[in-house]
Design an enzyme around this catalytic site. Structure first.
Site, short mmCIF file in Angstrom:
data_model
loop_
_atom_site.label_atom_id
_atom_site.label_comp_id
_atom_site.label_asym_id
_atom_site.label_seq_id
_atom_site.Cartn_x
_atom_site.Cartn_y
_atom_site.Cartn_z
N GLU A 91 13.03 8.49 -21.25
CA GLU A 91 14.30 8.97 -20.20
C GLU A 91 15.37 8.08 -21.84
OE1 GLU A 91 17.43 4.75 -18.53
OE2 GLU A 91 15.16 4.55 -19.16
N ASN A 104 10.63 -0.74 -24.26
CA ASN A 104 10.98 -1.15 -25.58
C ASN A 104 10.73 -2.92 -25.83
OD1 ASN A 104 13.44 -1.23 -27.35
ND2 ASN A 104 14.16 -2.43 -25.68
N ASP A 109 12.82 -7.46 -27.08
CA ASP A 109 12.40 -6.36 -27.80
C ASP A 109 11.07 -6.16 -28.48
OD1 ASP A 109 14.69 -5.45 -27.25
OD2 ASP A 109 14.67 -3.46 -28.27
N ASP A 134 10.71 4.80 -20.21
CA ASP A 134 11.78 4.35 -20.15
C ASP A 134 12.95 3.31 -21.71
OD1 ASP A 134 13.45 2.10 -18.51
OD2 ASP A 134 13.00 0.68 -19.77
#
Ligand code: CA
Length: 552
Positions: free
Chosen positions: A277, A144, A205, A236
Site C-alpha cells: 500500500e 511500520n 513506529d 500496510d
C-alpha cells in the site's frame, strides 16, 4: 548398477524412435517451462476480506474464521466450469493477528491469531480449504508500527535498560513536526521522554534504522509463511517505514527496508507474493518498482475510474493506467481496484447509482493488472465514513435476522441497503451486480486478451465515452461505456495502427447487460490494425457498458 546399463546394440536399435522422441521431449520441456513461468497473477482476481464483518459462526456478533471458511463457496467453489461463485483466485485477509482494536492494524502479538476470530487451527483449516479451491491466502502485514499494548513496547516504556528499547524511537525531547505540520511525537506515560508514532500514540513506529526491528519482522514473516502457511502478504502503509529529518515518507531508508524484507521472504518461500500500500500518485508509486515488493495498489487508477464514472467523463480516464503500462513492463505488478477499507464504498461515491457501480466494475475488471475487489463491492454495498461504517457486515440471506451475518447482535449494524446488496437477493438475478462480477471475473480468467493483453486506448467523438481495446496477439476485446447522463447516437471510435488484429472481426457482446442494444456485428480494421470512425453501437443509453470479443 553396472549390469543395468543396456548393451550398446539395443541402444542402436532404438535410434529411429529416439530421433523422434528427442525433439518431442524438447518441445514438451519448453511447453512445461512456459507454463511454469506464467505468473499465476495473469487473469486472476483477488478479494479483500474484513474477517470481523464477513460471517459469524457462533452468534457472538463478530465474524470469524469458521464463518469465513463456511462461506468460501461464495468466493470460489473450486469448480472452474461453474458460474455460481465469484471465481477469485486469491484473498487478502485484513489483519488476523492479535490486536486490541476492532480493525487489527495495531498488532499486540504477531505470533497469535486474533482471539475474536478463532484459533490458529481455524486459520489453518481456512487456508487448507482455500487452497483446495485454488485460492491463495494473503494476510495483512504491518511493518511500520505495533500496538502500544505490545509487550515489547511496554517493556521499552518501563525499563530504559530493556533490550526492546532498540525496536522503537525514544527521545528526551519532543522531535520536530513532520513535513505537513503534523505532530508524530508522543509523551511517555512513564517518564519524561517522547516516542515516535506516525499514525497516533497507540501505534509506536518500529525503528528500522537499527537492525533489531527488521530482524524481528523477518522472524514474524517466517512464522506466517512456515508455521501458519499463508501464501503472501499485503503490506500496510509501506511508504512511512523510515523517517529522515523533515521527511516522513518515500525515504531511501524505506526503500532499503522493503527490499531487504522482501528478499528475505522470497528466500523463505520462493513464489511468495507481496503487494504494498503506497497511498499516493502514480509518480510516487513508480519509485517502488521493480526491486522491492512484487506489486502495488494503483491508487491513481482507482481514483480516475471512480471520478470519471461519477462525473460522466470518459476522456482521460485511462491516463494513470496507460502511464503504469508504459513504466511497469509486467502488468501483473499493478493492482487496480475501486475502493478499499479506508475509503467510502464505491456505490456511495457514485451517488448510490447501481448502474454506475456496474460500469466502474466493468472498467476495473477489464484493465491490465491483478485487480482487487473489496468484500461487498460485488453486491453494490453502500457505506461512508466513519471507518466502522465502510467495514460493515456482509448480507447473505433474505430470511432471518441481520441478513444471515449472525444469529446474535452484529458488532456493527448492517447497512440500510442490506436486503438489496445481499447475496441471496442477487444470486438468481442475471441483471444483478453479483451476476456481473461473476461473469467478469471468469471472462478475465478465460480470455487471453483480458488476462494478459495490452491496453490500447480508443478515441471517442464524445467525451462521455470511454473505449479501449485489450489485445494479446490476434485475440482482442473492445470495451465501450457511455458514462454520461444522456443517450448518445453515432459516437465514432478511432485508434491508431497496431490497435487491432488486421482484417474483419465479428463483434460478440460478452455481458448480458445492454446485450440487446443494437450493435455493429462486424468491424474491419484499417491498414496496420487502425480503427477509423467505427460506430460500434448506434445508440448508447446512459449507463451503457459492454465488452465485445473481436472474433476473426
Ligand atoms: Ca464469532
Amino acid at each position: 548398477m553396472r549390469s543395468r546399463i543396456p548393451p550398446r546394440p539395443s541402444l542402436r536399435r532404438r535410434r529411429p524412435a529416439t530421433r523422434l522422441l528427442g525433439p518431442l521431449l524438447v518441445l514438451l520441456l519448453l511447453a512445461a517451462c512456459a507454463r511454469a513461468e506464467r505468473p499465476w497473477q495473469l487473469g486472476a482476481t483477488c478479494y479483500e476480506v474484513f474477517v470481523r464483518s464477513f460471517a459469524d459462526s457462533d452468534g457472538d456478533g463478530i465474524g470469524d474464521l469458521r464463518g469465513l471458511t463456511a462461506r468460501l463457496d461464495h468466493l470460489n467453489d473450486g469448480d472452474p466450469a461453474g458460474g455460481d461463485d465469484l471465481g477469485v483466485r486469491c484473498v487478502w485477509l485484513m489483519p488476523v493477528a492479535e490486536s486490541p482494536s476492532y480493525h487489527g492494524y495495531d498488532v499486540s502479538d504477531h505470533y497469535a491469531v486474533e482471539r475474536d476470530y478463532g484459533t490458529r487451527e481455524d486459520l489453518q483449516r481456512f487456508i487448507a480449504e482455500a487452497h483446495r479451491r485454488g485460492i491463495r491466502v494473503l494476510v495483512d502485514m504491518v511493518l511500520n508500527h505495533v500496538s502500544s499494548e505490545h509487550p515489547a513496547f511496554q517493556a521499552a516504556l518501563r525499563d530504559t535498560a530493556a533490550p526492546e528499547r532498540a525496536l522503537f524511537r525514544f527521545q528526551p525531547t519532543k522531535g520536530p513536526l513532520n513535513e505537513w505540520g503534523g505532530d508524530n511525537w508522543h509523551r511517555s506515560p512513564v517518564r519524561d521522554e517522547w516516542y515516535y508514532g506516525f499514525f497516533w500514540q497507540g501505534m509506536p513506529d518500529l525503528d528500522y534504522t537499527r537492525p533489531a526491528a527488521l530482524a524481528e519482522m523477518q522472524r514474524v514473516a517466517r512464522f506466517w509463511l512456515d508455521s501458519i502457511g499463508v501464501d503472501g502478504f499485503r503490506l500496510d502503509a509501506v511508504k512511512f517505514l523510515v523517517e529522515e529529518p523533515g521527511r516522513a515518507q518515500d525515504t531511501p531508508g524505506t526503500h532499503r527496508v522493503l527490499r531487504e524484507w522482501a528478499a528475505f521472504v522470497r528466500g523463505v518461500r520462493p513464489g511468495v507474493y507481496t503487494v504494498g500500500e503506497v497511498f499516493d500518485s502514480t509518480g510516487a508509486l513508480l519509485a517502488y518498482y521493480p526491486d522491492q515488493l512484487d506489486g502495488y495498489f494503483a491508487f491513481e487508477v482507482a481514483d480516475s475510474l471512480v471520478r470519471g464514472v461519477r462525473d460522466g467523463r470518459g476522456s482521460g480516464i485511462l491516463a494513470p493506467a496507460l502511464r503504469l503500462q508504459r513504466e511497469v513492463p509486467q502488468a501483473w505488478r499493478v493492482s487496480p481496484f475501486l475502493r478499499n477499507h479506508d475509503q467510502p464504498r464505491t456505490r456511495t461515491e457514485l451517488g448510490g447509482s447501481r448502474e454506475k457501480a456496474k460500469q466502474a466494475a466493468v472498467l476495473q475488471l477489464t484493465l491490465p493488472g491483478l485487480p482487487f475487489v473489496y468484500y461487498g463491492e460485488e453486491l453494490g454495498m453502500e457505506g461512508t465514513k466513519p471507518d466502522e461504517r465502510i467495514r460493515t457486515p456482509m448480507a447473505w440471506a433474505l430470511a432471518g435476522p441481520h441478513a444471515g451475518f449472525t444469529t446474535g447482535t452484529p458488532w456493527q449494524p448492517l447497512q440500510p441497503d442490506s436486503l438489496e446488496s445481499n447475496v441471496e437477493a442477487q444470486r438468481a438475478d442475471p441483471a444483478s451486480s453479483l451476476a456481473l462480477y461473476r461473469r467478469l471475473i471468469r471472462l478475465r480468467d478465460s480470455l487471453p486478451a483480458l488476462a494478459e493483453g495490452r491496453l490500447h486506448p480508443v478515441a471517442a467523438s464524445d467525451s462521455a465515452v470511454v473505449a479501449y481495446v485489450r489485445r494479446a496477439g490476434n485475440r482482442a476485446v473492445l470495451v465501450v461505456a457511455n458514462l454520461g447522463e444522456s443517450a448518445l447516437a453515432d459516437v465514432l471510435l478511432s485508434a491508431p495502427e497496431g490497435t487491432l488484429p488486421e482484417g474483419r472481426a465479428h463483434l460478440q457482446p460478452l455481458l448480458p447487460v445492454f446485450a440487446d442494444v443494437g450493435a455493429a456485428r462486424e468491424l474491419r480494421a484499417g491498414p496496420g490494425g487502425a480503427l477509423r470512425d467505427l460506430v460500434a453501437v448506434p445508440v448508447m443509453p446512459p449507463g451503457y457498458v459492454q465488452v465485445f470479443a473481436l472474433e476473426p
